[in-house]
Motif scaffolding. Structure first.
Motif, PDB file in Angstrom:
ATOM      1  N   PRO A   1       6.948  18.394   2.823  1.00  0.00           N
ATOM      2  CA  PRO A   1       6.519  18.211   4.511  1.00  0.00           C
ATOM      3  C   PRO A   1       5.314  18.126   4.151  1.00  0.00           C
ATOM      4  O   PRO A   1       4.278  18.126   5.204  1.00  0.00           O
ATOM      5  CB  PRO A   1       6.675  18.655   4.745  1.00  0.00           C
ATOM      6  N   GLN A   2       4.275  18.212   3.025  1.00  0.00           N
ATOM      7  CA  GLN A   2       2.705  18.541   2.479  1.00  0.00           C
ATOM      8  C   GLN A   2       2.184  17.268   2.790  1.00  0.00           C
ATOM      9  O   GLN A   2       1.123  17.177   2.164  1.00  0.00           O
ATOM     10  CB  GLN A   2       2.805  20.404   1.981  1.00  0.00           C
ATOM     11  N   GLU A   3       3.129  16.569   2.169  1.00  0.00           N
ATOM     12  CA  GLU A   3       2.369  14.901   2.262  1.00  0.00           C
ATOM     13  C   GLU A   3       1.056  14.835   3.244  1.00  0.00           C
ATOM     14  O   GLU A   3       1.652  15.252   4.425  1.00  0.00           O
ATOM     15  CB  GLU A   3       3.393  14.154   2.315  1.00  0.00           C
ATOM     16  N   ASP A   4       0.545  14.292   3.070  1.00  0.00           N
ATOM     17  CA  ASP A   4      -0.968  14.000   3.150  1.00  0.00           C
ATOM     18  C   ASP A   4      -2.040  13.055   2.899  1.00  0.00           C
ATOM     19  O   ASP A   4      -2.070  13.287   1.649  1.00  0.00           O
ATOM     20  CB  ASP A   4      -1.635  15.770   4.363  1.00  0.00           C
ATOM     21  N   VAL A   5      -2.304  12.448   4.274  1.00  0.00           N
ATOM     22  CA  VAL A   5      -3.948  11.500   4.278  1.00  0.00           C
ATOM     23  C   VAL A   5      -5.312  11.485   4.426  1.00  0.00           C
ATOM     24  O   VAL A   5      -4.865  11.766   5.362  1.00  0.00           O
ATOM     25  CB  VAL A   5      -3.315   9.601   3.873  1.00  0.00           C
ATOM     26  N   GLU A   6      -6.286  11.549   3.777  1.00  0.00           N
ATOM     27  CA  GLU A   6      -7.419  11.491   4.736  1.00  0.00           C
ATOM     28  C   GLU A   6      -7.293  10.504   5.292  1.00  0.00           C
ATOM     29  O   GLU A   6      -7.884   9.305   5.046  1.00  0.00           O
ATOM     30  CB  GLU A   6      -8.694  12.144   3.819  1.00  0.00           C
ATOM     31  N   VAL A   7      -8.372  10.796   6.635  1.00  0.00           N
ATOM     32  CA  VAL A   7      -8.691   9.430   7.808  1.00  0.00           C
ATOM     33  C   VAL A   7     -10.317   8.916   6.889  1.00  0.00           C
ATOM     34  O   VAL A   7      -9.926   7.153   6.754  1.00  0.00           O
ATOM     35  CB  VAL A   7      -9.363   9.928   8.938  1.00  0.00           C
ATOM     36  N   ALA A   8     -10.642   8.921   6.157  1.00  0.00           N
ATOM     37  CA  ALA A   8     -11.792   8.384   5.523  1.00  0.00           C
ATOM     38  C   ALA A   8     -10.707   7.719   4.877  1.00  0.00           C
ATOM     39  O   ALA A   8     -11.839   6.530   4.438  1.00  0.00           O
ATOM     40  CB  ALA A   8     -12.741   9.193   4.871  1.00  0.00           C
ATOM     41  N   ASP A   9      -9.821   8.141   3.736  1.00  0.00           N
ATOM     42  CA  ASP A   9      -9.256   7.145   2.584  1.00  0.00           C
ATOM     43  C   ASP A   9      -9.072   5.975   3.770  1.00  0.00           C
ATOM     44  O   ASP A   9      -8.472   4.544   3.030  1.00  0.00           O
ATOM     45  CB  ASP A   9      -8.459   7.931   2.415  1.00  0.00           C
ATOM     46  N   ILE A  10      -7.844   6.122   4.364  1.00  0.00           N
ATOM     47  CA  ILE A  10      -7.024   5.190   5.451  1.00  0.00           C
ATOM     48  C   ILE A  10      -8.564   4.551   6.137  1.00  0.00           C
ATOM     49  O   ILE A  10      -8.175   2.749   5.487  1.00  0.00           O
ATOM     50  CB  ILE A  10      -6.541   5.708   6.188  1.00  0.00           C
TER      51      ILE A  10
ATOM     52  N   ILE B   1       0.601  -1.852  -0.072  1.00  0.00           N
ATOM     53  CA  ILE B   1       0.321   0.373  -0.211  1.00  0.00           C
ATOM     54  C   ILE B   1       0.550   0.989  -0.305  1.00  0.00           C
ATOM     55  O   ILE B   1       2.095   1.377   1.120  1.00  0.00           O
ATOM     56  CB  ILE B   1      -1.477   0.033   1.083  1.00  0.00           C
ATOM     57  N   HIS B   2      -0.059   1.992  -0.786  1.00  0.00           N
ATOM     58  CA  HIS B   2       1.855   3.645  -1.260  1.00  0.00           C
ATOM     59  C   HIS B   2       0.876   4.660  -1.499  1.00  0.00           C
ATOM     60  O   HIS B   2      -0.303   4.569  -1.766  1.00  0.00           O
ATOM     61  CB  HIS B   2       2.555   3.062  -2.353  1.00  0.00           C
ATOM     62  N   ILE B   3       0.737   5.453  -0.894  1.00  0.00           N
ATOM     63  CA  ILE B   3       0.126   6.751  -2.053  1.00  0.00           C
ATOM     64  C   ILE B   3       0.726   6.807  -3.423  1.00  0.00           C
ATOM     65  O   ILE B   3       1.651   6.852  -3.396  1.00  0.00           O
ATOM     66  CB  ILE B   3       0.684   8.272  -0.434  1.00  0.00           C
ATOM     67  N   GLU B   4       0.119   7.641  -3.632  1.00  0.00           N
ATOM     68  CA  GLU B   4      -0.563   7.819  -4.955  1.00  0.00           C
ATOM     69  C   GLU B   4       0.957   8.040  -5.713  1.00  0.00           C
ATOM     70  O   GLU B   4       1.687   8.205  -6.041  1.00  0.00           O
ATOM     71  CB  GLU B   4      -1.823   8.851  -5.694  1.00  0.00           C
ATOM     72  N   GLN B   5       1.498   9.493  -4.945  1.00  0.00           N
ATOM     73  CA  GLN B   5       2.642  10.299  -4.888  1.00  0.00           C
ATOM     74  C   GLN B   5       1.967  11.348  -6.770  1.00  0.00           C
ATOM     75  O   GLN B   5       2.667  12.158  -7.005  1.00  0.00           O
ATOM     76  CB  GLN B   5       3.641   9.743  -5.053  1.00  0.00           C
ATOM     77  N   GLY B   6       1.566  11.714  -6.953  1.00  0.00           N
ATOM     78  CA  GLY B   6       0.140  12.062  -7.651  1.00  0.00           C
ATOM     79  C   GLY B   6      -1.236  12.348  -7.918  1.00  0.00           C
ATOM     80  O   GLY B   6      -1.647  12.336  -6.952  1.00  0.00           O
ATOM     81  N   PRO B   7      -1.611  12.984  -8.614  1.00  0.00           N
ATOM     82  CA  PRO B   7      -2.626  14.318  -8.280  1.00  0.00           C
ATOM     83  C   PRO B   7      -4.016  13.276  -9.172  1.00  0.00           C
ATOM     84  O   PRO B   7      -5.186  13.869  -8.414  1.00  0.00           O
ATOM     85  CB  PRO B   7      -2.225  14.861  -9.049  1.00  0.00           C
ATOM     86  N   VAL B   8      -3.786  12.350  -9.534  1.00  0.00           N
ATOM     87  CA  VAL B   8      -5.354  11.605 -10.010  1.00  0.00           C
ATOM     88  C   VAL B   8      -6.331  11.503  -8.639  1.00  0.00           C
ATOM     89  O   VAL B   8      -7.132  11.609  -9.932  1.00  0.00           O
ATOM     90  CB  VAL B   8      -4.405  10.641 -11.021  1.00  0.00           C
ATOM     91  N   LEU B   9      -6.021  10.894  -8.233  1.00  0.00           N
ATOM     92  CA  LEU B   9      -7.058  10.601  -7.147  1.00  0.00           C
ATOM     93  C   LEU B   9      -7.739  11.301  -6.926  1.00  0.00           C
ATOM     94  O   LEU B   9      -8.576  11.586  -6.820  1.00  0.00           O
ATOM     95  CB  LEU B   9      -6.700   9.079  -6.603  1.00  0.00           C
TER      96      LEU B   9
END
Length: 400
Positions: free
Chosen positions: A376-385, A183-191
Motif C-alpha cells: 500500500p505504500q507505493e507512491d510516485v512524485e508529481v515531478a517524476d510523472i 511505462i511502469h514504476i521501477e518496483q525497486g530502489p535504484v532510481l
C-alpha cells in the motif's frame, strides 16, 4: 499534459477493490469489472474508439488516416496483487492515456491504449492472460484452470460478460504491430537511491515458477521419537535455506523466492506429513536460470533422500528473458537528457514479455518511493510523472 488528472484517476481507480480493508483487484472479480468500466469511460472522454474485449482488456483506439498504418500499443495492467499499491500497472495505463490525449496532430500510425486485465496471475496462477489474448498466444487449455473456489477460468470469463469462443479473434495480428511501449514504476530502489526520475529498461528477467512438494509421514507429536520422524516441514525448511544460500552466492545473476508455504492437514500436535511451497526463480541469463534449476533440484533431492522424504518439483510456468528492442530504446534515450540516462534490467515481469514474442517492445521505469511495490505504500512524485510524460510524448513523435 495534466499530472493532476493522472493522480486523481490513480486514486479513483485505487478505491475499487474486492476487499474493503485493502486494495485487491483480481481477474474476473466484480471490482475488476467495475474498474474496466471506469477506464473505458476515460478512454471515451479522450475521443478513443473504446471497447472491452472478451478477456476484459480495455482498449481505446485512435485511428490513422494512413491506409497502410500499423499500430503502436501503449499500456499496462489494471489487476493487482493482494493488499496492493495503487501505482503498479494503472500508472502506465493512465500516463499512456494522458500522452495520447495531448497529441493533437495526425499520426501515420494507429495508437491503441490497452489496460490489460490480468498480468499478476493471482487468481489462476498464470500470468499475462490479457496480453496473451492480444498477441494471439492464449492457450485454450487454460480455460479449465480452477481458482481456490473451484471456478474455472472459462466460467469466470463468461460471468464477467466475455465469450471464450471469441478470445482468439481479439488478437492484433503480428504484421499489424508497430511496437509496444510500457511505462511502469521501477518496483525497486535504484532510481530512488540515485535521485533520478526514470530509466530505460534494457531487458526483462526470465522466470520459472514452480511448486515443490515434500511428502513424509504424519504422526503423533507426543509418541514418535525425534530420530524416527519423517517430518516434511523440517525437510522443506532445510531446503528453503539451501535455496536462499544458492541465490546469495549468485546474487548478481539470479533471484530466488519461496513465497507460499502450506502444511497439508497441519495441526499443533501432528508431525507434518506433507508440505507444499512455491519457488520463484528469476534471471536475465537463460543459462543461469537452467543451471539454477538443475543444481537446486539435485541438492534438494539429496536432502530429501537423507530425511526419507519424497520430493516433487513441478514447473508451473516459465518465461524466457526478454531483450527490449534496440531501435525503440534508442528513441527513448534521445528523449532523455544525457545526464539522466540510466539503463536497468527489470527483475519483475511485465506484459511486454508476452508482446515481445511478436513485436518490438520498449519500456520506461518511473522512480517510486523507496522502491516499494506490491504494498500500500507505493507512491510516485508529481515531478517524476511530469518528466516521464514529456519523454513519452517525445518518443511517440519521433516515430512519425
Amino acid at each position: 499534459m495534466n499530472t493532476a488528472t493522472v493522480l486523481a484517476r490513480i486514486q479513483e481507480l485505487g478505491a475499487i477493490s474486492e476487499d474493503s480493508a485493502c486494495l485487491t483487484r483480481t481477474f474476473g472479480s466484480g471490482a475488476m469489472v467495475k474498474a474496466s468500466q471506469l477506464i473505458a469511460g476515460w478512454m471515451q472522454e479522450a475521443g478513443l474508439l473504446t471497447r472491452i474485449d472478451n478477456i476484459g482488456n480495455v482498449r481505446g483506439r485512435r485511428v490513422s488516416k494512413n491506409p497502410a498504418a500499423r499500430t503502436l500499443i501503449l499500456g499496462s495492467h489494471y489487476d493487482t496483487v493482494v493488499n496492493a499499491g495503487k501505482f503498479d500497472g494503472p500508472l502506465g495505463i493512465l500516463m499512456a492515456l494522458e500522452v495520447v490525449s495531448a497529441i493533437n496532430i495526425e499520426l501515420p500510425f494507429h495508437i491503441e491504449v490497452v489496460a490489460f486485465s490480468d498480468e499478476e496471475g493471482v487468481r489462476y496462477h498464470t500470468t499475462y492472460l490479457g496480453s496473451k489474448v492480444l498477441t494471439g498466444a492464449f492457450d485454450p487449455s487454460l480455460l479449465s484452470l480452477k481458482d481456490a473456489a473451484g471456478i474455472t477460468l472459462g466460467d469466470a470469463i463468461q460471468l464477467m460478460g466475455g465469450c471464450t469462443e471469441q478470445l482468439l479473434h481479439d488478437k492484433i495480428p503480428a504484421d499489424q504491430w508497430l511496437g509496444y511501449f510500457e511505462i511502469h514504476i521501477e518496483q525497486g530502489p535504484v532510481l530512488y537511491e540515485k535521485h533520478i526520475p526514470l530509466a530505460i529498461v534494457t531487458a526483462i528477467a526470465g522466470q520459472q515458477r514452480s511448486q515443490l512438494i515434500f511428502k513424509g509421514m504424519a504422526g503423533h507429536a507426543g509418541t514418535v521419537p525425534m530420530e524416527m520422524r519423517q517430518d516434511a516441514l523440517c525437510c522443506a525448511s532445510e531446503c528453503i535455506l539451501i535455496i536462499e544460500q544458492w541465490a546469495v552466492q549468485h546474487r548478481d545473476q539470479v533471484l530466488a523466492t519461496v513465497g507460499t508455504l502450506q502444511v497439508v492437514h497441519g495441526a499443533s500436535n501432528v508431525i507434518p506429513g506433507e508440505v507444499v511451497c512455491s519457488l520463484d526463480l528469476r534471471s536475465a541469463d537463460p543459462d543461469m536460470l537452467r543451471k539454477t534449476h538443475v543444481e537446486l533440484a539435485a541438492q534438494l533431492a539429496d536432502v530429501c533422500e537423507k530425511r526419507k522424504i519424497s520430493f516433487e518439483w513441478n514447473i508451473v510456468q516459465e518465461t524466457a528473458p526478454v531483450i527490449c528492442d534496440p531501435e525503440l530504446s534508442t528513441l527513448l534515450e534521445r528523449s532523455i537528457p544525457a545526464a539522466e540516462r540510466v539503463k536497468l534490467v527489470s527483475g519483475a515481469g511485465h506484459d511486454a514479455v508476452a508482446v515481445s514474442a511478436i513485436a518490438p517492445v520498449c519500456m520506461l521505469f518511473v522512480r517510486c518511493f523507496k522502491g516499494i511495490s506490491h504494498h500500500p505504500q507505493e507512491d510516485v512524485e508529481v515531478a517524476d510523472i511530469e518528466v516521464v510524460l514529456e519523454v513519452a510524448r517525445s518518443f511517440i513523435l519521433q516515430l512519425i
